[in-house]
Design a protein around this motif. Structure first.
Motif, PDB file in Angstrom:
ATOM      1  N   TRP A  52       0.841  -1.204   0.000  1.00  0.00           N
ATOM      2  CA  TRP A  52       0.000   0.000   0.000  1.00  0.00           C
ATOM      3  C   TRP A  52       0.872   1.248   0.000  1.00  0.00           C
ATOM      4  CZ3 TRP A  52      -5.334  -1.087   0.746  1.00  0.00           C
ATOM      5  CH2 TRP A  52      -5.647  -2.349   1.269  1.00  0.00           C
ATOM      6  N   PHE A  53       0.382   2.330  -0.604  1.00  0.00           N
ATOM      7  CA  PHE A  53       1.052   3.623  -0.487  1.00  0.00           C
ATOM      8  C   PHE A  53       0.117   4.745  -0.903  1.00  0.00           C
ATOM      9  CE2 PHE A  53       2.418   1.350  -4.280  1.00  0.00           C
ATOM     10  CZ  PHE A  53       2.022   2.184  -5.300  1.00  0.00           C
ATOM     11  N   GLY A  54       0.401   5.929  -0.374  1.00  0.00           N
ATOM     12  CA  GLY A  54      -0.379   7.131  -0.680  1.00  0.00           C
ATOM     13  C   GLY A  54       0.310   8.324  -0.047  1.00  0.00           C
ATOM     14  N   ASN A  55      -0.233   9.494  -0.242  1.00  0.00           N
ATOM     15  CA  ASN A  55       0.311  10.742   0.305  1.00  0.00           C
ATOM     16  C   ASN A  55      -0.653  11.323   1.336  1.00  0.00           C
ATOM     17  OD1 ASN A  55       2.724  11.105  -1.453  1.00  0.00           O
ATOM     18  ND2 ASN A  55       1.183  11.156  -3.066  1.00  0.00           N
ATOM     19  N   GLY A  56      -0.109  11.954   2.352  1.00  0.00           N
ATOM     20  CA  GLY A  56      -0.949  12.641   3.333  1.00  0.00           C
ATOM     21  C   GLY A  56      -1.910  11.706   4.033  1.00  0.00           C
ATOM     22  N   GLY A  57      -3.200  12.046   3.987  1.00  0.00           N
ATOM     23  CA  GLY A  57      -4.213  11.192   4.598  1.00  0.00           C
ATOM     24  C   GLY A  57      -4.230   9.802   3.987  1.00  0.00           C
ATOM     25  N   SER A  58      -3.941   9.709   2.706  1.00  0.00           N
ATOM     26  CA  SER A  58      -3.893   8.408   2.039  1.00  0.00           C
ATOM     27  C   SER A  58      -2.693   7.591   2.506  1.00  0.00           C
ATOM     28  CB  SER A  58      -3.862   8.590   0.524  1.00  0.00           C
ATOM     29  OG  SER A  58      -5.067   9.188   0.072  1.00  0.00           O
ATOM     30  N   ALA A  59      -1.624   8.256   2.931  1.00  0.00           N
ATOM     31  CA  ALA A  59      -0.487   7.544   3.538  1.00  0.00           C
ATOM     32  C   ALA A  59      -0.924   6.916   4.857  1.00  0.00           C
ATOM     33  CB  ALA A  59       0.678   8.500   3.760  1.00  0.00           C
ATOM     34  N   ALA A  60      -1.654   7.701   5.655  1.00  0.00           N
ATOM     35  CA  ALA A  60      -2.155   7.180   6.929  1.00  0.00           C
ATOM     36  C   ALA A  60      -3.116   6.023   6.703  1.00  0.00           C
ATOM     37  CB  ALA A  60      -2.838   8.306   7.711  1.00  0.00           C
ATOM     38  N   ASP A  61      -3.979   6.143   5.702  1.00  0.00           N
ATOM     39  CA  ASP A  61      -4.914   5.055   5.383  1.00  0.00           C
ATOM     40  C   ASP A  61      -4.162   3.804   4.942  1.00  0.00           C
ATOM     41  OD1 ASP A  61      -6.977   6.783   6.009  1.00  0.00           O
ATOM     42  OD2 ASP A  61      -7.486   7.229   3.918  1.00  0.00           O
ATOM     43  N   SER A  62      -3.086   3.978   4.186  1.00  0.00           N
ATOM     44  CA  SER A  62      -2.265   2.848   3.750  1.00  0.00           C
ATOM     45  C   SER A  62      -1.684   2.111   4.950  1.00  0.00           C
ATOM     46  CB  SER A  62      -1.125   3.336   2.851  1.00  0.00           C
ATOM     47  OG  SER A  62      -1.633   3.901   1.670  1.00  0.00           O
ATOM     48  N   GLN A  63      -1.141   2.862   5.894  1.00  0.00           N
ATOM     49  CA  GLN A  63      -0.575   2.271   7.097  1.00  0.00           C
ATOM     50  C   GLN A  63      -1.642   1.555   7.914  1.00  0.00           C
ATOM     51  OE1 GLN A  63       2.405   6.024   7.162  1.00  0.00           O
ATOM     52  NE2 GLN A  63       1.649   5.421   9.149  1.00  0.00           N
TER      53      GLN A  63
END
Length: 195
Positions: A52-63
């Motif tokens: 998984w990966f993303g930026n900002g809020g999407s980074a948190a969602d990935s984690q």
């Protein structure tokens, strides 16, 4: 300008109404969600991992979602192979400093991804270069690629093998829909007892 208590209360109801409107159409993503589940099951059964990966809020969602796989969602089960590429600050900062932030996930995919893996990029706009480059790298490796995105899909809709495009223009609503799909995926994986 300080808002009145009535305006603050109304903003809560307005936000809830926008959330409800976004979720009114979630049933239209059911087939894509079933495809995601099938690919996830195939990956885990073959000894692959979910990346998984993303930026900002999407980074948190990935984690958050990687943690649900490795630890558990609802049911007691063994750990499932999953990793978020947003967690290693040494890699993130070294790569961004020495190269470019656009390729920060691409480099990790090249290092860690195998053909049997499932790679999921989260981008509400579909235009994030670091998400798009990483998914292209995963395609080159032969992994199955998924984009959880929004608005009109951006460039990522033409890169990911499975683009799930939340038809909404508000970032928060798109992210809420992404998390619904992610949580449902975790629940369905638990029901299938994939280990």
């Amino acid at each position: 300008m300080i808002k009145s208590p009535e305006m603050i209360k109304q903003s809560y109801l307005d936000s809830l109404a926008r959330h409800k409107a976004a979720f009114e159409i979630m049933h239209t993503y059911q087939e894509q969600a079933f495809t995601l589940l099938a690919e996830c099951k195939k990956t885990l059964s073959a000894g692959g991992k979910v990346i998984w990966f993303g930026n900002g809020g999407s980074a948190a969602d990935s984690q958050h979602l990687a943690a649900e796989f490795v630890v558990r969602y609802k049911n007691e089960r063994g750990p499932l192979a999953s990793i978020a590429l947003t967690t290693d600050t040494s890699i993130l900062t070294a790569h961004s400093n020495d190269y470019h932030f656009d390729s920060v996930f691409e480099r990790q995919v090249q290092a860690l991804c195998k053909p049997e893996d499932l790679v999921i990029g989260l981008t509400t706009s579909g235009t994030s270069p670091n998400i798009n480059l990483a998914l292209q790298a995963a395609n080159t490796i032969g992994a199955y690629t998924v984009a959880l995105t929004g608005r009109e899909g951006g460039k990522v809709k033409d890169i990911a093998q499975l683009p799930i495009i939340i038809k909404n223009d508000e970032t928060a609503r798109i992210q809420e829909a992404h998390m619904f799909i992610g949580h449902w995926l975790c629940e369905a994986i638990d029901m299938l007892a994939v280990e």
